[in-house]
Design a protein around this motif. Sequence first.
Motif, PDB file in Angstrom:
ATOM      1  N   LYS A 176      44.422  39.377  32.522  1.00 54.84           N
ATOM      2  CA  LYS A 176      45.863  39.404  31.928  1.00 54.84           C
ATOM      3  C   LYS A 176      46.376  38.102  32.112  1.00 54.84           C
ATOM      4  O   LYS A 176      47.471  37.090  31.376  1.00 54.84           O
ATOM      5  N   ALA A 177      45.612  37.087  32.874  1.00 52.67           N
ATOM      6  CA  ALA A 177      46.130  35.942  32.835  1.00 52.67           C
ATOM      7  C   ALA A 177      45.245  35.425  31.502  1.00 52.67           C
ATOM      8  O   ALA A 177      45.680  33.967  31.708  1.00 52.67           O
ATOM      9  N   LYS A 178      44.056  35.194  31.234  1.00 52.11           N
ATOM     10  CA  LYS A 178      44.252  34.968  30.105  1.00 52.11           C
ATOM     11  C   LYS A 178      44.710  34.972  29.093  1.00 52.11           C
ATOM     12  O   LYS A 178      45.374  34.052  28.459  1.00 52.11           O
ATOM     13  N   ILE A 180      48.463  35.782  29.333  1.00 51.63           N
ATOM     14  CA  ILE A 180      49.241  34.172  29.515  1.00 51.63           C
ATOM     15  C   ILE A 180      48.965  33.110  29.328  1.00 51.63           C
ATOM     16  O   ILE A 180      49.584  31.933  28.960  1.00 51.63           O
ATOM     17  N   GLY A 181      47.907  32.523  30.036  1.00 51.90           N
ATOM     18  CA  GLY A 181      47.584  31.172  29.056  1.00 51.90           C
ATOM     19  C   GLY A 181      47.426  30.884  28.160  1.00 51.90           C
ATOM     20  O   GLY A 181      47.139  30.065  27.739  1.00 51.90           O
TER      21      GLY A 181
ATOM     22  N   ASP B  51      38.750  27.218  32.119  1.00 52.87           N
ATOM     23  CA  ASP B  51      40.061  28.275  31.712  1.00 52.87           C
ATOM     24  C   ASP B  51      41.247  28.455  32.853  1.00 52.87           C
ATOM     25  O   ASP B  51      40.557  28.668  34.363  1.00 52.87           O
ATOM     26  N   LEU B  53      44.191  29.308  33.986  1.00 56.18           N
ATOM     27  CA  LEU B  53      44.909  29.951  34.702  1.00 56.18           C
ATOM     28  C   LEU B  53      44.424  30.908  35.158  1.00 56.18           C
ATOM     29  O   LEU B  53      44.560  31.874  36.670  1.00 56.18           O
ATOM     30  N   PRO B  54      42.542  31.534  34.810  1.00 50.05           N
ATOM     31  CA  PRO B  54      42.108  33.301  35.837  1.00 50.05           C
ATOM     32  C   PRO B  54      41.731  32.249  36.495  1.00 50.05           C
ATOM     33  O   PRO B  54      41.636  33.275  37.330  1.00 50.05           O
ATOM     34  N   ALA B  57      43.710  32.432  39.454  1.00 52.55           N
ATOM     35  CA  ALA B  57      44.673  34.320  39.504  1.00 52.55           C
ATOM     36  C   ALA B  57      43.068  34.627  40.152  1.00 52.55           C
ATOM     37  O   ALA B  57      42.900  35.207  41.519  1.00 52.55           O
ATOM     38  N   ASP B 101      53.117  32.694  36.365  1.00 48.05           N
ATOM     39  CA  ASP B 101      52.049  33.246  35.655  1.00 48.05           C
ATOM     40  C   ASP B 101      51.189  33.970  36.560  1.00 48.05           C
ATOM     41  O   ASP B 101      50.589  35.282  36.418  1.00 48.05           O
ATOM     42  N   GLU B 104      52.524  37.479  37.997  1.00 45.68           N
ATOM     43  CA  GLU B 104      52.138  38.286  36.865  1.00 45.68           C
ATOM     44  C   GLU B 104      51.119  38.690  36.194  1.00 45.68           C
ATOM     45  O   GLU B 104      50.697  40.026  36.323  1.00 45.68           O
ATOM     46  N   ALA B 105      50.226  37.909  36.722  1.00 46.79           N
ATOM     47  CA  ALA B 105      48.515  37.959  36.296  1.00 46.79           C
ATOM     48  C   ALA B 105      47.838  39.310  37.925  1.00 46.79           C
ATOM     49  O   ALA B 105      47.239  40.871  36.571  1.00 46.79           O
ATOM     50  N   ALA B 108      49.298  42.856  37.399  1.00 45.56           N
ATOM     51  CA  ALA B 108      48.407  43.759  36.621  1.00 45.56           C
ATOM     52  C   ALA B 108      47.310  44.573  37.458  1.00 45.56           C
ATOM     53  O   ALA B 108      46.088  45.493  37.061  1.00 45.56           O
TER      54      ALA B 108
END
Lengths: 184, 319
Positions: A176-178, A180-181, B51, B53-54, B57, B101, B104-105, B108
Amino acid sequence: MTLNPNSVYGRIISELHGGEKLRSCLQCGMCGGSCPSGPDMDHTPRKLFAMIAAGQDDEVLRSNTFWYCVSCYLCTVRCPQEIPITDIMYHLKHQAIQAGLYTTDAVDFSETFIGHVENYGRAFEFGLATQFYLAHHPLGGLKMGPMALAMLSRGRLNLRPTRIKAVRQLRNILNKAKEIGARG
Amino acid sequence: MKYAYYPGCSAESSASAYDATSQMVAAALGLELEEIKDWNCCGATEYFSIDSLPAYALVARNLALAGRQGTSEVIAPCSACYVNLKKVDERMGDYPQLNSDVNEALAAGNLSYTPGSVRARHLLDVICNEVGCDAVSEKVVRPLAGLTLVPYYGCYIGRPEGGFDDVENPQTLDRLLKGLGATVPDYSLKSSCCGGHMTQIGTEVALGILRGLIDLAAKLGADAMVVACPMCQLNLDVYQNQLNSHFGTTYRMPIVYFTQMMALALGMEAAELKFEEGLVPAGPMLEKWQAAEASPQPRKKKSKKALPMPEPLDGGDSG
């Protein structure tokens, strides 16, 4: 001057939290002078920032500078303009990978590491060392043999990874994070 | 107080001595640690560069799990884990878009995290600033007298800014080791980097960095370098042989965790503290300590002719 939003400079400013501070770089050189691996970089951070401002994107992304960054944050805490230099180095790695312009096997090291984290939820030191050395430094790997044996005999190396229970939950979060990114 | 405990991946393999002695010392000091159930890797320095954002998270999942266990503070003995937990919590608080963000992750995976609700603490911070160096010192039953110990903090005790100690000249570990009875020289490279992952991807760069660190410690007469991070320990200890053959040097510098030295001073048996996990043997250091303990040096009598020594302003640490 308007900035091309797709340039290295534009992307640092628009995509990185705190990246806009790069505009205030004084070219004082405190970053390069403080860097533990500065002498081995082909451009010091200071010079790289001048190249970024001058729009020499290709040369910037081919540089070894950010791959030699050890994430020690010394430049960041010493920068008189409070530019988040370490985070900019991370962002430059990200941009170099996307552009396919990197010239180092450090990318494979990071990606192998991340692969384990995404598959098991935990890092896997033995797997990381063996996969990385077999792929990139088979002869260097032989030199590492005695070191690995010494660690093994002291119970400091697990031959098998640990997997967390909720690995599916973790993957859902990361995917999900990927997503959104990617939508930016 | 009850803390969530985040051991970090190295606790399961290369730094099991740190994990074991951290838990022993915490128990002796009355700190209640509850391991975060089913925690995951913090991403070290690798994930953020590929990367972001991951990577946020990934770390936020641990914070969310710690919050769900009902704790408001999480202790990490590993400096890299500590700095990642702290960074993610603070950045989510500073940048609302990032916060939304990341959440939101997390959703999931049916999780959520409110920035600021779980504070990341380094074990060294909790020991020195919650328990207190003085309180630890009072519990010492076998002082580390006779040993010269160099405190090596590495990067993440004080950096990035906003940590629990100075960004360039941290003091926490100095105070702790002095309180244990050791002689602690002023080690000017205390917060320099150990080379991090450069031992893997640019060995020569790393070996040069490591040589400088060990060389200065040796010149200061160190019996051991004391660390608070598994990466520092790994680089300085495991690569010391390779460094010696590369530069033609003969260093035999034991690299030990501060928790191992604390456990010794608190009266635990050396045989149970996993000193044997170090590639550079800690035996000579331990023997020197035991010998000094068996025949304590009598304090020099002050000469009656000497003038009284003025007390330093800060109360001093002449020990």
